[in-house]
Scaffold this active site. Structure first.
Site, PDB file in Angstrom:
ATOM      1  CG  HIS A   1      73.149  11.470 -40.745  1.00 23.39           C
ATOM      2  ND1 HIS A   1      72.704  10.733 -39.681  1.00 23.39           N
ATOM      3  CD2 HIS A   1      74.505  11.400 -40.709  1.00 23.39           C
ATOM      4  CE1 HIS A   1      73.738  10.240 -39.012  1.00 23.39           C
ATOM      5  NE2 HIS A   1      74.847  10.625 -39.633  1.00 23.39           N
ATOM      6  CD  GLU A   2      76.541  12.482 -43.626  1.00 22.26           C
ATOM      7  OE1 GLU A   2      77.383  12.894 -42.807  1.00 22.26           O
ATOM      8  OE2 GLU A   2      76.134  11.296 -43.642  1.00 22.26           O
TER       9      GLU A   2
ATOM     10  N   GLY B   1      77.852   5.783 -46.509  1.00 21.95           N
ATOM     11  CA  GLY B   1      76.805   6.599 -47.114  1.00 21.95           C
ATOM     12  C   GLY B   1      77.279   7.988 -47.491  1.00 21.95           C
ATOM     13  CB  ALA B   2      77.078  11.003 -46.953  1.00 19.10           C
ATOM     14  CG  MET B   3      83.149  12.184 -44.131  1.00 15.88           C
ATOM     15  SD  MET B   3      82.905  11.387 -42.502  1.00 15.88           S
ATOM     16  CE  MET B   3      83.527  12.668 -41.439  1.00 15.88           C
ATOM     17  CD  GLU B   4      80.336  13.497 -39.889  1.00 19.45           C
ATOM     18  OE1 GLU B   4      80.023  12.635 -40.739  1.00 19.45           O
ATOM     19  OE2 GLU B   4      80.682  13.195 -38.729  1.00 19.45           O
ATOM     20  CG  ASN B   5      84.521  15.480 -45.076  1.00 19.31           C
ATOM     21  OD1 ASN B   5      85.050  14.759 -44.256  1.00 19.31           O
ATOM     22  ND2 ASN B   5      84.076  15.032 -46.250  1.00 19.31           N
TER      23      ASN B   5
ATOM     24  CG  HIS C   1      77.140  14.506 -38.543  1.00 24.35           C
ATOM     25  ND1 HIS C   1      77.143  14.070 -37.237  1.00 24.35           N
ATOM     26  CD2 HIS C   1      77.121  13.389 -39.311  1.00 24.35           C
ATOM     27  CE1 HIS C   1      77.129  12.729 -37.233  1.00 24.35           C
ATOM     28  NE2 HIS C   1      77.094  12.299 -38.473  1.00 24.35           N
TER      29      HIS C   1
HETATM   30  N1  TRP Z   1      80.390  10.057 -40.206  1.00 29.27           N
HETATM   31  C1  TRP Z   1      79.786   9.400 -41.320  1.00 29.27           C
HETATM   32  C2  TRP Z   1      78.293   9.504 -41.077  1.00 29.27           C
HETATM   33  O1  TRP Z   1      77.715  10.479 -41.334  1.00 29.27           O
HETATM   34  C3  TRP Z   1      80.195   7.975 -41.440  1.00 29.27           C
HETATM   35  C4  TRP Z   1      81.273   7.642 -42.405  1.00 29.27           C
HETATM   36  C5  TRP Z   1      81.359   8.007 -43.685  1.00 29.27           C
HETATM   37  C6  TRP Z   1      82.386   6.797 -42.204  1.00 29.27           C
HETATM   38  N2  TRP Z   1      82.436   7.447 -44.272  1.00 29.27           N
HETATM   39  C7  TRP Z   1      83.087   6.704 -43.394  1.00 29.27           C
HETATM   40  C8  TRP Z   1      82.860   6.105 -41.119  1.00 29.27           C
HETATM   41  C9  TRP Z   1      84.214   5.919 -43.525  1.00 29.27           C
HETATM   42  C10 TRP Z   1      84.003   5.333 -41.241  1.00 29.27           C
HETATM   43  C11 TRP Z   1      84.672   5.240 -42.441  1.00 29.27           C
HETATM   44  O2  TRP Z   1      77.661   8.672 -40.515  1.00 29.27           O
HETATM   45 ZN    ZN Z   2      76.756  10.337 -39.062  1.00 27.95          ZN
END
Ligand code: TRP
Ligand code: ZN
Length: 892
Positions: A303-304, A267-271, A307
């Site tokens: 959500h992100e 879905g998305a990533m919290e970098n 995080h």
């Molecule tokens: N940490 C991400 C979230 O908000 C999850 C996630 C995004 C992820 N891309 C990913 C986990 C690729 C494993 C691989 O939930």
């Molecule tokens: Zn998450």
């Protein structure tokens, strides 16, 4: 890493890292056909590590090493050992500067992990272990470092250069190239690293924090899509405000950026400061996105953002602790959703999803505790258990200790652990210490897989005016087996289960909740009480009840368990009509419907006709009659439990009988209540133009449920109604709902609508995904043939996860078609998984999860499924990702 060397990692084997990395300086050069990464790491021995001086070990994957040096001196051949995945330096100094230069090939990285090319440029995904695909590094979340990153690239094709943190300079380098430097003021684990080099448009805005600091917001999207960004920016600002108001948490950054990319595994990533999103959770316009899309965007953006505190400021010590950040952050985004929309409807939808996904997971071959004990591929453990059951576990803590104590626990958690990498134990300890509640027994929820069963029985004593509630629990599915085995096994200890209870009077009023021996003050004023079930069996006696109550159990779904209580149909109808807890009103309707459908499925599978009682229709009629009180709730109450959820309650699943039973009930309701459905549909129409508000979305949801029931009549009128809505809708919610109804009906309108939908939307990737999935979800018998055909359609692309999810995963969730008796669905999907695995193991492994429940079906189906799985398992070069999933499916 090939399958032979794939190792199982155990939680108990954790040891602190021998070396820490204080700072990281990266120089990334985007050249034609290659990317060069120079890295400079400041390392020192970890004072907290074992006394034995261990060697320095770094991780790498797919790196072509060009040079290595320590403190400026190039390493000689004897100074280090290198495999395809590790770089070992045996006798390093206690503090050192390690310089490396590597070449990587993001243009050919179809795994979408590490640095990869997408349509408009280069993007990264480092969680969980993608950073090692960018440079040599000890790739584990308990090493937190300060980063400085400089990007160098062609200015015309890659005008936007981003990394975490704050801009620290940029300029031209001549010959058409430019550079940009970024500095992240916060130490972070490498899984939160991100960079982007791409051609993108940007929408900028601002947020002023409660303490008056200004945060620059920016959303970057594919050129031409700026008119689809407004909702994401709005969601971000609401999430930022909400976290201040509800948790006292302020944004700690000067710049907060969101980048949307069309090729993304999840879905998305919290970098840190540079979230990367699947376009699906950013882009929305009334005519391209549904109400569900709008709400999902709210939730994922929140959500992100959440995080940033629960994940980034306080992170995970190791990947077994994943739920520490994911369960807690899902809980937080759920609460945000409840505050933004309807709390009750939000909860209902979450529990529906939990039962459709997590309960089957917990009963199948991939069952694992919220905190797993071991894994082969960590990417396989980004599961509904870790996320959604993890959120339920956090919610249960809140229920047990109360809202205020929960907030104190959060404050204490940050006070103790800000800037640290910690464990689930640390989180629970903060909650226990802040509340004074002993959560020792509660922690079993983190360590034990499986959905507990809860049996309840009640007895009203007229003489004594008491109601005695007996609760018992077990992980085993049958009460008798439970009692026998549970009492014998020393390992089988009970869970601490919060059971929220109410007692309904004859007119639906809440009765007093006074428990024997507590004195009247404790319960008289409350309409719901949370009982703590801590033993295998416990009794609770409620006093001073003038008449027999109808008990309302597990209000608001106070624990993720399977509840067994023998309410009569009349009692369920009473609860559906009157319970003060809206969740349990909904739940009573679901129970009634499940009972009927399961009985009918049994009848149909032995050739008997299904039986539909009038009482169910009367209950549905009442819902329609009162629908305007809360249209969104009525829509949920009128929606029957899904096939995957119902299948869990069958000993041997007959998918076609189940499918026919469920649709039979829908058709019966439509036949009996056609006029009422049409009336409800008509009276809830909006004259005003589209608005994404909860109220307007609720009306649309209700109308579209009515439309889908009417579609069961397969009448010319219903088809015309759907076609009219399809053609005249000013928004995607209504247009797509009409298409979805038509897609289930073998008629000319279906063909026309599908063709015109594609014709209109073929340039909007996310809408094309809807077009693919609506066909893959069709109950029509030729669906597999259609899906096969769509593999060859220009709209499909095996390299793009959204397309794979839309077409193949949707087909895998099409219960009746995927589980076709001849095994055609199984063989088809297994073949596709094998193909996809060569491109993208993470997504292939997710797709393989559709086989989880194969053992619940009849013998001939099992034979087909195991044949398909064995064949997949034996493929040469299968990834550890897919191998782990398929291996478990075959073993268990
Ligand atoms: N940490 C991400 C979230 O908000 C999850 C996630 C995004 C992820 N891309 C990913 C986990 C690729 C494993 C691989 O939930
Ligand atoms: Zn998450």
């Amino acid at each position: 890493m090939n399958s032979e060397t794939a190792q199982r990692i155990h939680r108990q084997d954790y040891t602190p890292p021998p070396f820490l990395v204080d700072s990281v300086e990266l120089d990334v050069h985007f050249n034609a056909g290659e990317v060069l990464v120079s890295s400079q790491l400041q390392l020192r021995r970890n004072p907290a590590a074992a006394a034995q001086p261990a060697p320095l070990q770094l991780d790498g994957q797919g790196l072509e090493t060009i040079s290595l040096a320590i403190d400026g001196t190039p390493l000689g051949a004897d100074d280090y050992r290198c495999t395809s995945s590790t770089l070992t330096i045996d006798n390093p100094p206690d503090a050192l500067t390690l310089t490396t230069q590597v070449r990587i090939d993001p243009d050919n990285n179809s795994s979408l992990s590490g640095l990869y090319r997408s349509k408009d440029g280069y993007f990264t995904q480092c969680e969980a272990q993608g950073f090692r695909r960018i440079t040599w590094f000890p790739d584990r979340p308990d090493i937190m470092s300060r980063y400085q990153v400089t990007l160098h690239a062609d200015k015309a094709s890659l005008p936007v250069l981003l990394a975490n943190g704050n801009p620290a300079g940029s300029g031209d380098q001549g010959n058409g190239r430019h550079w940009a430097k970024w500095e992240d003021p916060f130490a972070k684990p490498c899984y939160l690293f991100a960079l982007v080099a791409a051609r993108l448009d940007v929408l900028r805005d601002e947020f002023t924090t409660s303490s008056g600091r200004s945060v620059q917001l920016a959303v970057f999207v594919e050129p031409g899509k700026l008119d689809q960004c407004a909702h994401a920016v709005d969601a971000l600002q609401r999430a930022m405000r909400w976290d201040e108001e509800v948790f006292g948490l302020e944004c700690d950054l000067d710049h907060y950026m969101i980048v949307a990319v069309g090729d993304f595994n999840m879905g998305a990533m919290e970098n840190k400061g540079l979230n990367v999103f699947n376009t699906k959770y950013v882009l929305a316009r009334a005519d391209t996105a549904t109400d569900a899309d709008y709400q999902n965007i709210d939730r994922v953006v929140a959500h992100e953002y959440f995080h940033n505190w629960t994940g980034n400021r306080v992170t995970c010590r190791d990947w077994f602790q994943l739920s520490l950040k994911e369960g807690l952050t899902v809980y937080r985004d759920q609460e945000f959703g409840a505050d933004m929309h309807s709390r009750a409807v939000t909860r209902i939808r979450e529990v529906r999803a939990l039962r459709a996904m997590q309960f089957p997971e917990d009963a199948g071959p991939m069952a694992h505790p919220v905190r797993p004990d071991s894994y082969i591929e960590i990417n396989n453990f980004y599961t509904s258990t870790v996320y959604d059951k993890g959120a339920e576990v956090v919610r249960m803590i809140e229920t047990l200790i109360g809202k205020e104590a929960f907030r104190r626990g959060m404050d204490l958690y940050f006070e103790r652990h800000d800037g640290q990498a910690v464990t689930c134990d640390d989180f629970v300890a903060a909650m226990a210490d802040a509340s004074g509640v002993d959560l020792t027994q509660f922690k079993r929820w983190y360590d034990q897989a499986g959905t507990p069963h809860l049996w309840a029985s009640g007895h009203y004593d007229e003489q004594a005016r008491t109601y005695t509630l007996t609760l018992s629990q077990s992980l085993l599915a049958s009460a008798t087996a439970a009692n026998a085995e549970a009492l014998q096994s020393p390992l089988h200890t009970p869970f601490h289960i919060p059971v929220a209870v109410g007692l309904n009077g004859a007119h639906g009023e809440d009765m007093p909740l006074m428990i024997a021996g507590e004195g009247s003050a404790a319960g008289s004023g409350r309409t719901t009480r949370v009982l703590s079930l801590t033993e295998f069996e416990q009794q609770f006696v409620f006093e001073e009840l003038p008449a027999a109550p109808v008990v309302s159990l597990l209000r608001d779904f106070s624990a993720p368990v399977i509840l067994d209580f023998s309410w009569s149909d009349e009692e369920l109808a009473h609860l559906l009509a009157h319970d003060s807890d809206p969740f349990n009103r909904w739940e009573a309707g679901q129970r009634l419907a499940s009972r009927l459908i399961l009985a009918a499925a049994e009848d149909l599978s032995v050739g008997r006709p299904a039986y539909w009682p009038q009482s169910f229709v009367e209950a549905a009629a009442r819902l329609l009659e009162h629908a305007s009180d809360d249209p969104a709730f009525a829509a949920e109450a009128l929606t029957l439990p899904g096939e995957a959820t119902l299948a869990e309650e069958m000993t041997v699943v007959d998918p076609s009988a189940l499918h026919d039973a469920r649709n039979g009930l829908r058709r019966f309701v439509a036949e009996q209540l056609g006029n009422a459905l049409l009336h409800c549909y008509t009276t809830h129409a909006d004259d005003a133009p589209y608005q994404a508000t909860p109220a307007a979305a609720g009306r649309r949801a209700l109308r579209n449920v009515c439309l889908s029931y009417l579609g069961e009549l397969h009448s010319d009128e219903a088809r015309a109604l759907a076609m009219r809505q399809f053609e005249s809708a000013d928004n995607m919610t209504d247009q797509f709902a009409a298409l979805a109804t038509l897609a289930q009906d073998d008629c000319q309108e279906r063909v026309l609508a599908l063709a015109s939908f594609y014709e209109r939307w073929h340039d909007e990737a996310l809408v094309v995904d809807k077009w693919l999935s609506v066909q893959a979800a069709s109950r029509l018998p030729d669906t597999l043939a259609v899906v096969r055909g769509l593999l060859e359609h220009p709209a499909f692309d095996l390299r793009n996860p959204n397309k794979v999810y839309a077409l193949l995963n949707t087909f895998g969730n099409n219960h009746v078609r995927f589980h076709a008796a001849d095994g055609s669905g199984y063989h088809f999907l297994a073949t596709q998984i094998g193909e996809l695995d060569r491109l993208n193991p993470q997504v292939a492994a997710r797709l393989a999860r559709r086989f989880d429940r194969w053992r619940k079906f009849d013998e001939p189906r099992q034979q087909q499924a195991s044949f398909a799985l064995e064949k997949l398992h034996s493929l040469a070069g299968l990834s550890p990702d897919v191998r782990e999933i398929v291996g478990r499916a075959l073993e268990h």
